[in-house]
Design an enzyme around this catalytic site. Structure first.
Site, PDB file in Angstrom:
ATOM      1  N   ASN A   1     -10.506  -3.014  -6.469  1.00  0.00           N
ATOM      2  CA  ASN A   1      -9.663  -2.084  -7.228  1.00  0.00           C
ATOM      3  C   ASN A   1     -10.192  -1.791  -8.636  1.00  0.00           C
ATOM      4  O   ASN A   1      -9.766  -0.823  -9.277  1.00  0.00           O
ATOM      5  CB  ASN A   1      -8.214  -2.600  -7.322  1.00  0.00           C
ATOM      6  CG  ASN A   1      -7.427  -2.451  -6.039  1.00  0.00           C
ATOM      7  OD1 ASN A   1      -6.491  -3.206  -5.771  1.00  0.00           O
ATOM      8  ND2 ASN A   1      -7.788  -1.469  -5.198  1.00  0.00           N
TER       9      ASN A   1
ATOM     10  N   ASP B   1       0.825  -1.209   0.000  1.00  0.00           N
ATOM     11  CA  ASP B   1       0.000   0.000   0.000  1.00  0.00           C
ATOM     12  C   ASP B   1       0.862   1.262   0.000  1.00  0.00           C
ATOM     13  O   ASP B   1       1.943   1.276   0.596  1.00  0.00           O
ATOM     14  CB  ASP B   1      -0.899  -0.022   1.254  1.00  0.00           C
ATOM     15  CG  ASP B   1      -1.974   1.031   1.200  1.00  0.00           C
ATOM     16  OD1 ASP B   1      -2.295   1.505   0.107  1.00  0.00           O
ATOM     17  OD2 ASP B   1      -2.496   1.388   2.269  1.00  0.00           O
TER      18      ASP B   1
END
Ligand code: FPP
Length: 245
Positions: free
Chosen positions: A73, A25
């Site tokens: 996503n 991340d």
């Protein structure tokens, strides 16, 4: 080289986690800080992924699971998704071309169907080509979501019950584990989340029941081998009781 040796000997006094999970991340924030497009952050994150996966294999980690693309996503802007797909394709082509003598077993966790035909073919080629190897298992989570994985497991088990292959009274925790993408693999001992976020983000929910979490204040593109060493040191300070005393 000297540094690598020093790090290896440092680690030799520690218990290595058998299975590490990483939520990669912070690529977007890394790019924003530099006034670059988000795709530049993903490219930098791709380099870190190559370095860290190689390092995990070198120090003797048996299983590494990286969260590359979640079921959620797909909600990102098309140009960002396109850039990520290109990055995955480049990596998978490179893996086929350059890593012929490698020992790493490449596996994908997640539903492959939504990906383009050429990406799906590369995923299969990498899985097939690395199948017989004896090194670290690298699970690349693509179009992966743990809730989706559990729904899929429930469907598989239900159809087993329906066609008489599974006795409903014999369903236990192992039955669930055996029907996940990670069937046959140990649960992660350590999950690392860089970028300072305290969230699990739909990653390995079932498998992480007793996993140690280490949150690190580094954006993924800046994450280094030394940071991985540090996470392993923190893991060694934890007292894992698995519900006992
Ligand atoms: C999350 O950061 C990261 C992703 C959604 C993509 C992860 C992909 C890579 C690191 C590429 C390498 C992978 C392979 C298999 C080649 P974010 O974009 O959400 O960052 P932010 O929270 O700072 O916006």
């Amino acid at each position: 080289m000297a540094l690598f040796k020093k790090k290896q000997s440092d680690l030799s006094e520690l218990k290595l986690p058998e299975h590490i999970g990483i939520i990669m991340d912070g690529n977007g924030r890394w790019a924003k800080k530099r006034h670059l497009p988000r795709s530049a952050g993903h490219n930098a994150g791709g380099k870190t992924f190559r370095t860290i996966s190689r390092y995990c294999s070198d120090i003797g980690i048996k299983y590494l699971t990286v969260y590359a693309f979640s079921t959620e996503n797909w909600r990102r802007p098309k140009e960002e998704i396109d850039a990520l797909m290109k990055l995955f394709k480049d990596y998978l082509e490179e893996a086929l071309r350059d890593f012929k003598d490698d020992s790493i077993v490449v596996r994908f966790i997640g539903e492959k169907n939504p990906f383009s035909d050429d990406l799906k073919a590369l995923m299969l080629e990498n899985e097939e080509g690395s199948k017989g190897r004896d090194g670290m298992v690298l699970n690349i989570a693509m179009n992966y979501g743990s809730r989706d994985e559990l729904v899929r497991a429930v469907k598989k088990i239900s159809s087993g019950v329906k066609n008489g292959e599974i006795d409903i009274d014999l369903i236990d925790e192992q039955t669930i584990s055996d029907n996940l993408y990670t069937a046959g693999q140990p649960d992660p001992d350590l999950i690392i989340r860089p970028s300072g976020e305290y969230r699990i983000s739909n990653f390995m929910l079932w498998q992480s029941a007793y996993t140690e979490f280490v949150i690190m204040n580094k954006l993924w593109p800046d994450f280094s081998k030394e940071d991985l060493d540090e996470a392993i040191r923190i893991f060694n300070q934890r007292n894992r009781r698995f519900g006992g005393v």
